[in-house]
Design an enzyme around this catalytic site. Sequence first.
Site, short mmCIF file in Angstrom:
data_model
loop_
_atom_site.label_atom_id
_atom_site.label_comp_id
_atom_site.label_asym_id
_atom_site.label_seq_id
_atom_site.Cartn_x
_atom_site.Cartn_y
_atom_site.Cartn_z
N ASP A 24 0.88 -1.09 0.06
CA ASP A 24 -0.08 -0.10 0.10
C ASP A 24 0.96 1.19 0.08
OD1 ASP A 24 -2.43 1.33 0.22
OD2 ASP A 24 -2.04 2.02 2.15
N GLU B 167 -1.99 -1.56 -5.77
CA GLU B 167 -3.24 -0.86 -6.34
C GLU B 167 -3.02 0.06 -7.29
OE1 GLU B 167 -6.84 1.32 -3.84
OE2 GLU B 167 -4.70 1.39 -2.99
N CYS C 127 -12.65 -4.82 6.38
CA CYS C 127 -12.13 -5.52 7.38
C CYS C 127 -11.26 -6.96 6.70
CB CYS C 127 -12.92 -6.08 8.40
SG CYS C 127 -11.95 -7.34 9.66
N CYS D 58 -13.01 -10.45 8.68
CA CYS D 58 -14.53 -10.95 8.35
C CYS D 58 -14.97 -10.40 7.20
CB CYS D 58 -15.19 -10.52 9.62
SG CYS D 58 -15.39 -8.72 10.03
N CYS E 17 -13.24 -3.11 14.13
CA CYS E 17 -14.01 -3.75 13.21
C CYS E 17 -15.39 -3.94 14.22
CB CYS E 17 -13.65 -5.06 12.63
SG CYS E 17 -15.11 -5.95 11.72
N CYS F 32 -16.17 -8.51 14.18
CA CYS F 32 -15.03 -9.25 14.74
C CYS F 32 -14.46 -8.43 15.80
CB CYS F 32 -14.44 -10.08 13.77
SG CYS F 32 -13.16 -8.73 12.79
N ASP G 204 -3.52 1.46 7.04
CA ASP G 204 -2.53 1.08 6.08
C ASP G 204 -2.07 -0.41 5.92
OD1 ASP G 204 -2.57 3.75 5.19
OD2 ASP G 204 -0.76 4.11 6.72
#
Length: 371
Positions: free
Chosen positions: A185, A269, A322, A325, A341, A344, A351
């Site tokens: 990232d 990305e 997330c 999950c 989250c 979960c 990042d």
Amino acid sequence: MLKAYKFRIYPTKKQEEIIKVHFGACRFVYNWALEQKIKTYEQTKESISRFDLQRILVHEVKHSNEWLKEANSQALLASLVNVESAFTKFFREKTGFPKFKSKKNPVQSYQMPQHYSVDFEKQIIKIPKIGEVKTILHRRFEGKLKTATISRTCTEKYYISILVEDGKQIPNKQNFSESTTIGIDIGIKDFAVLSNGEKVENPKYLKNSLQRLKVLQKRVSRKQKGSQNRAKAKQRLASLHDKIANQRNDFQNKLSFRLISENQAIALETLNVKGMLKNHCLAQSISDAGWCSFVTKLEYKAEWFGKTILRIGQFEPSTRICNVCGYYNGKLTLADRDWTCPDCKTKHDRDINAAINIKKFSIQEQNLIII
């Protein structure tokens, strides 16, 4: 494979004058050829070919401009090839329309397709019309010599870039799995965050030199135009810009080589950098990071070593999902560096979570763009 090797050359004063003649001659031929192609299309709605331009150059232009004979004829013909390549790229890739070259630009270059030689023992390169030029040949290479490009930087340094065909085949892509793939990232706060949790600090070379740049720019603006003092001030400013660019390139080359060496596949990305630069609050920081040049270095190094570059789509929500999950956090903002989250209860670093998701998305075939 074709590989380029760049070396610093140290021409004498007399050789510098000959190199400058080549710069001027090749620039003149390039601008002349570009003008001919534009005028021909405006008048006939047809394009004039490179071979027609070459015939006119040899039989007409060189006779009316005797000084062009001082330059290497192969270098002049290479300028015609560059014009043709510029138009081909414009029509195929929809890049900018070819522009005329300016003699006021301190950065100049010209190409030699053949008839030069390299002597590693004597540390010299023999160049047509120029002779033997002292060179720092810090790397040896073997193969067929192709095009050589002599260039001058804004700091009056001279370099030669030699394209070599080494006779080796491009290696086949190596097999990769989830364990041998790493997600990256790219960001501003940290230059790169890896899916294994490692964070690579952003060196911010431009930001660290900004105060000194402002001082030097003020000195340039306060000097009288055309004076020797203004020229000296511009040279000091150019030297600092050159240093920043060299620092950035060195950092990116070392990091990209390490990542390619340690992994079989790199997941990235797709970013709309051109669009992001329109944000005036982030434009300078994005330009300072040099994301595009870093990705380019990863791509060609991956090709050299048979590694794979995986790209996910531009609009994949890697930051908001997330990685445990799959919960989608639509309320996440740029200011939120950590979040938990709700499903979960996993606490995420923004990042690192994005890097893990980039890796996961790249493994899924429906998101995969292999380079």
